[in-house]
Write an enzyme that holds these catalytic residues in place. Structure first.
Site, PDB file in Angstrom:
ATOM      1  N   LYS A 172       0.737  -0.681   0.309  1.00 49.14           N
ATOM      2  CA  LYS A 172       0.405   0.082   0.058  1.00 49.14           C
ATOM      3  C   LYS A 172       0.606   1.387   0.347  1.00 49.14           C
ATOM      4  CE  LYS A 172      -3.477   2.806   0.228  1.00 49.14           C
ATOM      5  NZ  LYS A 172      -3.623   3.661   1.464  1.00 49.14           N
ATOM      6  N   GLU A 179       1.241   6.558  -6.964  1.00 52.48           N
ATOM      7  CA  GLU A 179       0.459   7.851  -6.953  1.00 52.48           C
ATOM      8  C   GLU A 179       0.535   9.158  -6.581  1.00 52.48           C
ATOM      9  OE1 GLU A 179      -3.216   9.227  -3.474  1.00 52.48           O
ATOM     10  OE2 GLU A 179      -2.631   7.277  -4.363  1.00 52.48           O
TER      11      GLU A 179
END
Length: 445
Positions: A172, A179
């Site tokens: 993550k 991102e």
């Protein structure tokens, strides 16, 4: 609180009765009042909450990462039985997850550190889920996680067992780093189209709409086309009145720090973190703009050609960013003995999460063809794109440098590409210097 509430509602919508607890009685009452008729059972003490669950208990924690997670776990422990499962769905630093997993295992409890991506809407409708911890404990919660996860176009749930202890939270973290890179690359494309072509917001929206039909099809491109035409209550374009200071919550920084610990050249993502930091120096930048000189951007000569070059540069930059991110996952997997499945990781990013994109299937395909590939740039599809698109990336970076438009991630992309394809780098001189002043020794060719 919103993420926890939405995940509870998501689980409830799959036919489960969900016990809910919040330290704040008011917040618990608010959730119940806002959702009449739902199978949400409120509890106002930790003891009552834990005792309401059938064993082995499955407890999902959604609290702010850090000390809050430890205190929540400490409050639960007196009431738990051996074999109970705590799932931490927060944005937790993976080393904390490794520690908590070790400590709770010693007490006979199971701990699953779980990355959850997709924001508030994803939590409610279906996020991408990255669980790490004891495999046997994951099997006990897998049916629920598979039901609440996002579904890819082929119907597969966007959840898979990632690996032991901190593996889920590590993946993550790297997702968040990627991102950051994606967002900065898009911001630089925007700066080039504004600076090089003076495109209007409507033209930018049209351009991004076209891009979203092809290779760049993704959640971030999709929302960006909408952002360009959004107006405020005064009729002004909202993006034009938003202050140019990009905030951050620290997960990009963690990804970059880990790359330094592992000796991984995560240059593009790290530049995207630095770009946010320099954006926050607004007062200094305004002052410097009045003192430091540089070229004024000259318009690009051929509009259609320039737009296509920026599109190609953006796609190749994105590929380099993911190549660096997945290379770091491989290094971390080796360092922490996780045995990560990289194709599976790309698969669970295909829906629900912020970096969801059509091209993730290409990453899965690359690892299915060659699970041991050292770098995604070496996979046939990505090599072909690099062959075809590198000139556009070079031209765009050269234009930006000549015209004083900062493009740190585009620049990092081509620098990494050229470094990675160089059989010989000038590091021999650095090693000679090190030996000269510090007797560090060297290896001969």
């Amino acid at each position: 609180a919103v993420m926890g509430r939405n995940l509870a509602l998501n689980i409830e919508s799959r036919g489960y009765t969900v016990s809910v607890f919040n330290r704040s009685r008011e917040k618990t009452e608010e959730v119940i009042a806002e959702n009449p008729g739902k199978k949400l059972v409120p509890h106002y003490t930790v003891k009552e909450f834990v005792e309401s669950l059938e064993t082995p208990r499955r407890i999902l924690l959604m609290v702010k990462a850090g000390a809050g997670t430890d205190s929540a776990i400490d409050s639960l422990k007196p009431y738990l039985d051996k074999g109970d499962i705590i799932i931490d769905g927060g944005n937790t630093f993976f080393q904390d997850t490794i520690r908590r997993n070790r400590e709770l295992s010693a007490d006979g409890f199971n701990f699953i550190g779980t990355g959850v991506s997709g924001g508030e809407e994803g939590a409610l409708k279906g996020p991408s889920i990255m669980p790490g911890g004891q495999k046997e404990a994951y099997e006990l919660v897998a049916p629920i996680l598979e039901q609440i996860a996002a579904r890819a176009e082929d119907g597969e749930p966007c959840v898979a067992y990632i690996g032991a202890d901190g593996a889920g939270h590590y993946v993550k973290m790297v997702h968040n780093g990627i991102e950051y890179g994606d967002m900065q690359l898009i911001a630089e494309a925007y700066a080039l189209l504004k600076g090089g072509l003076a495109l209007s917001n409507e033209e930018l929206a049209t351009t991004f709409t076209e891009w979203n039909q092809g290779e760049l099809s993704s959640y971030l491109i999709d929302i960006t086309k909408d952002i360009f035409t959004k107006k405020d209550e005064e009729g002004k374009y909202l993006v034009d009145v938003i202050l140019d200071e990009a905030a951050n919550k620290g997960t990009g920084k963690w990804t970059s720090q880990s790359s330094l610990d592992l000796g991984e050249p995560l240059s593009l993502i790290t530049e995207s973190v630095f770009a946010r930091y320099i954006s926050s120096l607004k007062d200094q930048r305004v002052a410097a703009s009045k003192v430091l000189t540089g070229p004024q951007a000259q318009p690009a000569s051929d509009k259609a050609e320039f737009i296509e070059k920026v599109r190609r540069a953006l796609y190749l930059g994105k590929i380099v960013s993911y190549a660096q991110g997945f290379s770091q996952l491989r290094a971390a997997s080796n360092e922490y003995s996780w045995d990560l499945n990289y194709g599976e990781i790309a698969k669970i990013f295909r829906a629900g999460c912020i970096i969801r994109a059509q091209f993730l299937q290409k990453i899965t395909d690359a690892y299915e063809e060659n699970a041991g590939i050292a770098n995604l740039l070496l996979a046939p599809y990505f090599k072909q794109i690099a062959d075809e698109y590198q000139q556009a990336l070079r031209d765009v970076v050269a234009y930006a440098v000549q015209n004083g438009i900062p493009v740190p991630t585009f620049s990092a992309a081509i620098a990494y590409y050229d470094s990675y394809r160089s059989a010989v780098l000038p590091a021999n001189l650095i090693q000679a210097q090190r030996d000269y002043f510090g007797a560090h020794t060297y290896k001969r060719t």
